[in-house]
Design a protein around this motif. Structure first.
Motif, PDB file in Angstrom:
ATOM      1  N   MET A   1      -3.065  -1.026 -16.277  1.00 22.02           N
ATOM      2  CA  MET A   1      -3.637   0.227 -15.812  1.00 22.02           C
ATOM      3  C   MET A   1      -4.567  -0.042 -14.634  1.00 22.02           C
ATOM      4  SD  MET A   1      -6.600   0.989 -18.653  1.00 22.02           S
ATOM      5  CE  MET A   1      -7.182   2.353 -17.667  1.00 22.02           C
ATOM      6  N   THR A   2      -4.681   0.959 -13.758  1.00 23.79           N
ATOM      7  CA  THR A   2      -5.574   0.831 -12.604  1.00 23.79           C
ATOM      8  C   THR A   2      -6.383   2.114 -12.473  1.00 23.79           C
ATOM      9  OG1 THR A   2      -3.857   1.674 -11.110  1.00 23.79           O
ATOM     10  CG2 THR A   2      -4.040  -0.724 -11.373  1.00 23.79           C
ATOM     11  N   THR A   3      -7.653   1.951 -12.180  1.00 21.70           N
ATOM     12  CA  THR A   3      -8.531   3.084 -11.903  1.00 21.70           C
ATOM     13  C   THR A   3      -9.369   2.731 -10.690  1.00 21.70           C
ATOM     14  OG1 THR A   3     -10.143   2.226 -13.477  1.00 21.70           O
ATOM     15  CG2 THR A   3      -8.650   3.927 -14.280  1.00 21.70           C
ATOM     16  N   ALA A   4      -9.676   3.743  -9.882  1.00 19.18           N
ATOM     17  CA  ALA A   4     -10.380   3.491  -8.631  1.00 19.18           C
ATOM     18  C   ALA A   4     -11.885   3.449  -8.814  1.00 19.18           C
ATOM     19  CB  ALA A   4     -10.007   4.560  -7.604  1.00 19.18           C
ATOM     20  N   THR A   5     -12.404   4.186  -9.804  1.00 19.45           N
ATOM     21  CA  THR A   5     -13.856   4.284  -9.970  1.00 19.45           C
ATOM     22  C   THR A   5     -14.213   4.210 -11.451  1.00 19.45           C
ATOM     23  OG1 THR A   5     -13.865   6.688 -10.207  1.00 19.45           O
ATOM     24  CG2 THR A   5     -13.987   5.813  -7.958  1.00 19.45           C
ATOM     25  N   PRO A   6     -15.465   3.858 -11.752  1.00 17.67           N
ATOM     26  CA  PRO A   6     -15.925   3.904 -13.146  1.00 17.67           C
ATOM     27  C   PRO A   6     -15.777   5.288 -13.765  1.00 17.67           C
ATOM     28  CG  PRO A   6     -17.447   2.602 -11.836  1.00 17.67           C
ATOM     29  CD  PRO A   6     -16.480   3.227 -10.867  1.00 17.67           C
ATOM     30  N   ALA A   7     -16.005   6.338 -12.975  1.00  9.00           N
ATOM     31  CA  ALA A   7     -15.889   7.694 -13.501  1.00  9.00           C
ATOM     32  C   ALA A   7     -14.467   7.977 -13.985  1.00  9.00           C
ATOM     33  CB  ALA A   7     -16.309   8.716 -12.443  1.00  9.00           C
ATOM     34  N   GLU A   8     -13.469   7.507 -13.230  1.00  8.80           N
ATOM     35  CA  GLU A   8     -12.077   7.694 -13.642  1.00  8.80           C
ATOM     36  C   GLU A   8     -11.789   6.922 -14.931  1.00  8.80           C
ATOM     37  OE1 GLU A   8      -9.516   6.604 -10.453  1.00  8.80           O
ATOM     38  OE2 GLU A   8     -10.157   8.252  -9.149  1.00  8.80           O
ATOM     39  N   TYR A   9     -12.363   5.747 -15.025  1.00  9.75           N
ATOM     40  CA  TYR A   9     -12.183   4.921 -16.220  1.00  9.75           C
ATOM     41  C   TYR A   9     -12.731   5.650 -17.458  1.00  9.75           C
ATOM     42  CZ  TYR A   9     -12.220   0.598 -19.033  1.00  9.75           C
ATOM     43  OH  TYR A   9     -12.009  -0.368 -19.999  1.00  9.75           O
ATOM     44  N   VAL A  10     -13.933   6.199 -17.332  1.00 10.43           N
ATOM     45  CA  VAL A  10     -14.539   6.921 -18.441  1.00 10.43           C
ATOM     46  C   VAL A  10     -13.742   8.178 -18.770  1.00 10.43           C
ATOM     47  CG1 VAL A  10     -16.607   8.132 -19.229  1.00 10.43           C
ATOM     48  CG2 VAL A  10     -16.826   5.994 -17.962  1.00 10.43           C
ATOM     49  N   ALA A  11     -13.214   8.857 -17.748  1.00 11.46           N
ATOM     50  CA  ALA A  11     -12.393  10.046 -17.988  1.00 11.46           C
ATOM     51  C   ALA A  11     -11.159   9.696 -18.825  1.00 11.46           C
ATOM     52  CB  ALA A  11     -11.982  10.673 -16.657  1.00 11.46           C
ATOM     53  N   LEU A  12     -10.568   8.535 -18.558  1.00  7.49           N
ATOM     54  CA  LEU A  12      -9.412   8.101 -19.350  1.00  7.49           C
ATOM     55  C   LEU A  12      -9.827   7.773 -20.783  1.00  7.49           C
ATOM     56  CD1 LEU A  12      -7.508   5.855 -16.770  1.00  7.49           C
ATOM     57  CD2 LEU A  12      -6.877   8.142 -17.571  1.00  7.49           C
ATOM     58  N   LEU A  13     -11.014   7.224 -20.955  1.00  7.89           N
ATOM     59  CA  LEU A  13     -11.513   6.970 -22.308  1.00  7.89           C
ATOM     60  C   LEU A  13     -11.709   8.281 -23.070  1.00  7.89           C
ATOM     61  CD1 LEU A  13     -14.152   4.142 -21.730  1.00  7.89           C
ATOM     62  CD2 LEU A  13     -11.950   3.921 -22.892  1.00  7.89           C
ATOM     63  N   ARG A  14     -12.174   9.310 -22.371  1.00  6.77           N
ATOM     64  CA  ARG A  14     -12.312  10.620 -23.024  1.00  6.77           C
ATOM     65  C   ARG A  14     -10.951  11.131 -23.487  1.00  6.77           C
ATOM     66  NH1 ARG A  14     -16.375  11.716 -19.014  1.00  6.77           N
ATOM     67  NH2 ARG A  14     -14.884  12.795 -17.682  1.00  6.77           N
ATOM     68  N   GLN A  15      -9.925  10.914 -22.647  1.00  9.72           N
ATOM     69  CA  GLN A  15      -8.584  11.335 -23.037  1.00  9.72           C
ATOM     70  C   GLN A  15      -8.113  10.586 -24.275  1.00  9.72           C
ATOM     71  OE1 GLN A  15      -5.724  11.248 -19.831  1.00  9.72           O
ATOM     72  NE2 GLN A  15      -7.145  12.204 -18.386  1.00  9.72           N
ATOM     73  N   VAL A  16      -8.437   9.300 -24.346  1.00 10.20           N
ATOM     74  CA  VAL A  16      -8.075   8.503 -25.517  1.00 10.20           C
ATOM     75  C   VAL A  16      -8.673   9.124 -26.772  1.00 10.20           C
ATOM     76  CG1 VAL A  16      -8.496   6.300 -26.689  1.00 10.20           C
ATOM     77  CG2 VAL A  16      -7.716   6.318 -24.316  1.00 10.20           C
ATOM     78  N   ARG A  17      -9.964   9.456 -26.696  1.00  3.22           N
ATOM     79  CA  ARG A  17     -10.631  10.057 -27.858  1.00  3.22           C
ATOM     80  C   ARG A  17     -10.018  11.401 -28.227  1.00  3.22           C
ATOM     81  NH1 ARG A  17     -12.568  14.076 -30.518  1.00  3.22           N
ATOM     82  NH2 ARG A  17     -13.335  14.929 -28.552  1.00  3.22           N
ATOM     83  N   GLU A  18      -9.778  12.245 -27.223  1.00  2.00           N
ATOM     84  CA  GLU A  18      -9.256  13.576 -27.481  1.00  2.00           C
ATOM     85  C   GLU A  18      -7.836  13.513 -28.049  1.00  2.00           C
ATOM     86  OE1 GLU A  18      -9.688  15.478 -23.726  1.00  2.00           O
ATOM     87  OE2 GLU A  18     -11.886  15.471 -23.802  1.00  2.00           O
ATOM     88  N   GLN A  19      -6.992  12.648 -27.492  1.00  2.00           N
ATOM     89  CA  GLN A  19      -5.613  12.553 -27.953  1.00  2.00           C
ATOM     90  C   GLN A  19      -5.514  11.957 -29.355  1.00  2.00           C
ATOM     91  OE1 GLN A  19      -3.643  10.372 -24.830  1.00  2.00           O
ATOM     92  NE2 GLN A  19      -3.807  12.051 -23.359  1.00  2.00           N
ATOM     93  N   SER A  20      -6.529  11.215 -29.763  1.00  2.00           N
ATOM     94  CA  SER A  20      -6.505  10.644 -31.116  1.00  2.00           C
ATOM     95  C   SER A  20      -6.688  11.718 -32.176  1.00  2.00           C
ATOM     96  CB  SER A  20      -7.617   9.592 -31.262  1.00  2.00           C
ATOM     97  OG  SER A  20      -8.901  10.199 -31.359  1.00  2.00           O
ATOM     98  N   GLY A  21      -7.334  12.827 -31.805  1.00  2.00           N
ATOM     99  CA  GLY A  21      -7.595  13.890 -32.767  1.00  2.00           C
ATOM    100  C   GLY A  21      -8.679  13.553 -33.767  1.00  2.00           C
ATOM    101  N   LEU A  22      -9.391  12.450 -33.552  1.00  2.00           N
ATOM    102  CA  LEU A  22     -10.409  11.991 -34.495  1.00  2.00           C
ATOM    103  C   LEU A  22     -11.788  12.513 -34.103  1.00  2.00           C
ATOM    104  CD1 LEU A  22      -9.331   8.244 -34.862  1.00  2.00           C
ATOM    105  CD2 LEU A  22      -8.988  10.071 -36.545  1.00  2.00           C
ATOM    106  N   ALA A  23     -12.549  12.937 -35.088  1.00  2.00           N
ATOM    107  CA  ALA A  23     -13.935  13.314 -34.862  1.00  2.00           C
ATOM    108  C   ALA A  23     -14.768  12.060 -34.610  1.00  2.00           C
ATOM    109  CB  ALA A  23     -14.486  14.073 -36.065  1.00  2.00           C
ATOM    110  N   TYR A  24     -15.939  12.263 -34.025  1.00  2.00           N
ATOM    111  CA  TYR A  24     -16.792  11.120 -33.701  1.00  2.00           C
ATOM    112  C   TYR A  24     -17.122  10.297 -34.936  1.00  2.00           C
ATOM    113  CZ  TYR A  24     -17.644  12.970 -28.996  1.00  2.00           C
ATOM    114  OH  TYR A  24     -17.504  13.394 -27.700  1.00  2.00           O
TER     115      TYR A  24
END
Length: 282
Positions: A1-24
């Motif tokens: 995987m490639t990301t241009a900025t830290p912000a993009e990296y964190v955005a992808l991590l948010r997607q990981v959490r959301e797609q998992s369907g798991l609560a915090y």
């Protein structure tokens, strides 16, 4: 995987959490079972910032959401590549902007739109109506008290499950406010010292008998955040908290008078003392 900025990296991590369907809190439990530590407050902070989270936190999130070691290695290498091309991330202690929230992080465009709407609404003095009825109920911050036991409903300070139990009314620490909807139903909004704004509802949003009543992020609870307040004089005087979605009622398990007795969903029962609650000004 490639990301241009830290912000993009964190955005992808948010997607990981959301797609998992798991609560915090579910992620915290899965991380712990894998030998990692990822408290809900830490997870919310790392997903609500634009700088790179620590490597071990990334690994803990990915493991908890079911990713294999090869995929985790790709994420780690992508993070290290960003570290080598960007300024070092600041210390992990959260800044005021990183304060934990029970709301899902919003994009700058959506946030700006919400702010604009808020300004218009506030200017017009159109606000959510706090509890003003049924007659006799207090406004503002309230304690929910089990009439049969005299104890109050709250979380334990040293627990992250969000499960609601009976505790001494002198020891409550989550603020609760009723918000009335146009259909005469209510949402019980919470303000937690760590997780901040949330809601009271059914665990995982599941309308099932025996499912715990909890505090959690509002979006994790679905339609279970809507209650009817049903006045009653039998077997005690007070109100039943009836879930609109399931038709079930909140009940202190077994009408126990003990501290730490659990609050769960149960069929509404006119004879159950454990289903009668009062609302006191905090």
């Amino acid at each position: 995987m490639t990301t241009a900025t830290p912000a993009e990296y964190v955005a992808l991590l948010r997607q990981v959490r959301e797609q998992s369907g798991l609560a915090y809190r579910a992620i915290e439990r899965k991380a712990a079972s894998a030998g990692d530590s990822l408290p809900p407050s830490t997870l919310a902070t790392m997903l609500n910032r634009t700088t790179l989270p620590r490597e071990e936190l990334v690994v803990a999130l990915l493991r908890a959401t079911g990713h294999d070691e090869q995929t985790i290695d790709q994420w780690v290498r992508a993070r290290r590549a960003l570290v080598s091309t960007t300024e070092p991330a600041p210390a992990e202690s959260p800044s005021p902007e990183d304060v934990t929230s029970r709301r899902r992080p919003l994009s700058p465009k959506i946030l700006a739109a919400i702010v604009a709407v808020f300004v218009v609404v506030a200017g017009a003095l159109v606000v959510i109506r706090l509890l003003s009825g049924p007659e006799g109920l207090p406004t503002g911050v309230v304690r929910i008290r089990s009439v049969h036991s005299g104890l109050c409903v709250d979380e334990l300070p040293d627990a992250d499950s969000g499960d609601l139990l009976q505790v001494s009314c002198a020891n409550t620490y989550v603020e609760r406010t009723f918000v009335k909807h146009d259909d005469n139903t209510y949402r019980i909004v919470t303000m937690h010292p760590v997780y901040l704004k949330g809601c009271m509802g059914a665990a995982g949003g599941k309308p099932e008998q025996g499912n715990p009543v909890v505090d959690d992020f509002c979006h994790q609870l679905g339609e279970s955040v809507k209650f009817e307040l049903v006045p009653t004089t039998e077997p005690l005087t007070g109100y039943r908290l009836r879930f609109v979605e399931s038709g079930l009622c909140a009940e202190v398990l077994g009408a126990s008078v003990r501290e730490r007795a659990a609050v769960q969903q149960a069929p509404c029962d006119a004879a159950s003392k454990g289903q009668v609650f009062a609302f006191d000004t905090a």
